[in-house]
Write a protein that holds these residues in place. Structure first.
Motif, mmCIF file in Angstrom:
data_model
loop_
_atom_site.group_PDB
_atom_site.id
_atom_site.type_symbol
_atom_site.label_atom_id
_atom_site.label_comp_id
_atom_site.label_asym_id
_atom_site.label_seq_id
_atom_site.Cartn_x
_atom_site.Cartn_y
_atom_site.Cartn_z
ATOM 1 N N ALA A 1 15.571 -1.250 -5.441
ATOM 2 C CA ALA A 1 15.809 -0.068 -4.323
ATOM 3 C C ALA A 1 17.166 0.543 -4.758
ATOM 4 O O ALA A 1 17.294 1.885 -4.787
ATOM 5 N N LEU A 2 18.140 -0.254 -5.227
ATOM 6 C CA LEU A 2 19.178 0.245 -5.821
ATOM 7 C C LEU A 2 19.183 1.002 -7.103
ATOM 8 O O LEU A 2 19.951 1.884 -7.362
ATOM 9 N N ALA A 3 18.207 0.751 -7.997
ATOM 10 C CA ALA A 3 17.903 1.323 -9.156
ATOM 11 C C ALA A 3 17.561 2.958 -8.945
ATOM 12 O O ALA A 3 18.019 3.886 -9.438
ATOM 13 N N ILE A 4 16.891 2.994 -7.750
ATOM 14 C CA ILE A 4 16.303 4.405 -7.349
ATOM 15 C C ILE A 4 17.395 5.089 -6.426
ATOM 16 O O ILE A 4 17.828 6.244 -6.596
ATOM 17 N N ASP A 5 18.039 4.374 -5.614
ATOM 18 C CA ASP A 5 19.003 4.959 -4.915
ATOM 19 C C ASP A 5 20.282 4.078 -4.743
ATOM 20 O O ASP A 5 20.406 3.163 -4.126
ATOM 21 N N ALA A 6 21.387 4.413 -5.561
ATOM 22 C CA ALA A 6 22.608 3.269 -5.722
ATOM 23 C C ALA A 6 23.221 3.678 -4.298
ATOM 24 O O ALA A 6 24.266 2.659 -4.175
ATOM 25 N N ASP A 7 23.266 4.222 -3.288
ATOM 26 C CA ASP A 7 23.886 4.304 -1.934
ATOM 27 C C ASP A 7 22.858 3.845 -0.911
ATOM 28 O O ASP A 7 23.236 4.004 0.299
ATOM 29 N N ASP B 1 9.638 4.839 -3.319
ATOM 30 C CA ASP B 1 10.101 4.820 -1.725
ATOM 31 C C ASP B 1 11.100 3.579 -1.348
ATOM 32 O O ASP B 1 10.591 2.389 -1.404
ATOM 33 N N CYS B 2 12.506 3.929 -1.148
ATOM 34 C CA CYS B 2 13.478 2.923 -1.339
ATOM 35 C C CYS B 2 13.233 1.830 -0.064
ATOM 36 O O CYS B 2 13.501 0.697 0.397
ATOM 37 N N GLU B 3 13.001 2.737 1.175
ATOM 38 C CA GLU B 3 12.806 2.106 2.446
ATOM 39 C C GLU B 3 11.686 1.166 2.514
ATOM 40 O O GLU B 3 11.703 0.174 3.239
ATOM 41 N N ALA B 4 10.583 1.416 1.932
ATOM 42 C CA ALA B 4 9.532 0.561 1.744
ATOM 43 C C ALA B 4 9.891 -0.760 1.091
ATOM 44 O O ALA B 4 9.688 -1.948 1.406
ATOM 45 N N LEU B 5 10.752 -0.706 -0.015
ATOM 46 C CA LEU B 5 11.252 -1.645 -0.933
ATOM 47 C C LEU B 5 11.983 -2.702 -0.076
ATOM 48 O O LEU B 5 12.125 -3.948 -0.056
ATOM 49 N N THR B 6 13.145 -1.941 0.872
ATOM 50 C CA THR B 6 13.985 -2.801 1.533
ATOM 51 C C THR B 6 13.276 -3.499 2.699
ATOM 52 O O THR B 6 13.722 -4.505 3.156
ATOM 53 N N GLN C 1 0.792 -1.237 -0.021
ATOM 54 C CA GLN C 1 0.063 -0.101 0.157
ATOM 55 C C GLN C 1 0.933 1.382 0.022
ATOM 56 O O GLN C 1 0.607 2.259 -0.714
ATOM 57 N N ILE C 2 2.092 1.358 0.784
ATOM 58 C CA ILE C 2 2.937 2.351 0.894
ATOM 59 C C ILE C 2 3.562 2.643 -0.582
ATOM 60 O O ILE C 2 3.500 3.654 -1.051
#
Length: 305
Positions: A234-240, A207-212, A199-200
């Motif tokens: 998630a890494l595709a959105i934020d590589a770090d 939202d990388c946090e929701a994916l991880t 849902q998030i």
């Protein structure tokens, strides 16, 4: 009688001094009491064994953030209303000025027409028609000018209204996201948490946090490949994103790819040293604990002095 007057005069002179002395004693007592209270509070804070924050404090902070955003939106609405009122007042003053100018213009034309009639230059009908024509032209110009101004004001109001609606929708979406995160923290089963994380992600797909966190719960269900795909998203959105690298390390450990797991743990520590203690306590990484590479990875790096 003189003695009585002298005594009253002496009492009148002594009253201000007595009042100042009493005020000074009261201020000194208040200062001493405040100092004692501050010392007691400092001693109590230093003796605390547990943090003061809890989920209720977090909820209070979220409510305060919600109230602050609502107040900001209300202030924007009030500012827009004030701007519109000022512009309307300016228009009113302009109309009054134009009305006065036209009236004076009519008076001048009437006076000039009277003089011309007296000297026989033109008839009264010609003067009336000419006056009407000139007046219509001036009024048309004024009407066109103020129509343009009103159209500009209406356009500005439309933009402000659209901006306020967008802010309101963003606030509602943020409140819904916060509510979902709180629900996810209260859930105990991985399946229910995964449903909440979905849902998030529907509200905020990047939202990388929701994916991880979803990948973490997927690993709890034993779906290793699914978790790896989520971490790569998630890494595709934020590589770090350190949490994504950590979840990849856990997934690779479950698959028996220890070399890749050590590599991803190294990527995690390069981005955040906070995972060092977590690596020692995480049961998913127990197969790595006896490996020399894992021990070398957790060896503290000496700081340069």
């Amino acid at each position: 009688m003189r003695c009585l007057i002298a005594a009253m005069f002496a009492i009148a002179l002594a009253l201000p001094s007595a009042f100042l002395w009493a005020q000074e004693n009261r201020d000194n007592a208040t200062a001493e009491s405040a100092q004692v209270t501050e010392q007691e509070a400092q001693a109590r804070v230093e003796s605390l064994d547990e943090p003061l924050y809890n989920p209720f404090v977090e909820r209070y902070v979220l409510d305060e953030l919600k109230q602050l955003r609502a107040e900001m939106a209300q202030q924007r609405v009030e500012l827009t209303e004030k701007i519109v009122d000022r512009q309307i007042q300016s228009v009113d003053r302009g109309v009054d000025y134009a009305t006065s100018t036209i009236s004076n213009f009519f008076y001048l034309i009437a006076a000039a027409s009277s003089i011309l009639v007296l000297v026989g230059w033109s008839s009264l009908r010609d003067i009336k028609e000419r006056m009407n024509k000139i007046a219509d032209e001036e009024v048309s110009k004024l009407v066109a000018t103020y129509e343009r101004r009103l159209a500009a004001i209406e356009s500005q109001l439309t933009q402000k209204t659209r901006h306020i609606d967008e802010n309101r929708e963003e606030i509602e979406r943020t409140q819904e996201l916060h509510a979902l995160w709180l629900r996810a923290a209260q859930e105990s089963t991985p399946a229910n948490k995964i449903a909440i994380y979905d849902q998030i992600l529907d509200l905020h797909p990047l939202d990388c946090e929701a994916l991880t966190y979803k990948a973490d719960e997927v690993l709890e269900l034993g779906e290793v490949q699914w978790a790896i795909n989520l971490c790569h998203q998630a890494l595709a959105i934020d590589a770090d994103n350190a949490h994504a690298f950590y979840q990849l390390a856990c997934a690779k450990t479950m698959l028996g790819n220890y070399d890749q797991a050590i590599h991803y743990l190294g990527e995690t520590l390069e981005r955040s040293q906070n995972y060092r203690e977590t690596m020692m306590d995480d049961t998913a990484l127990e197969p790595l604990h006896e490996l020399p590479e894992f021990k070398t990875l957790l060896t503290p790096v000496p700081s340069d002095t």
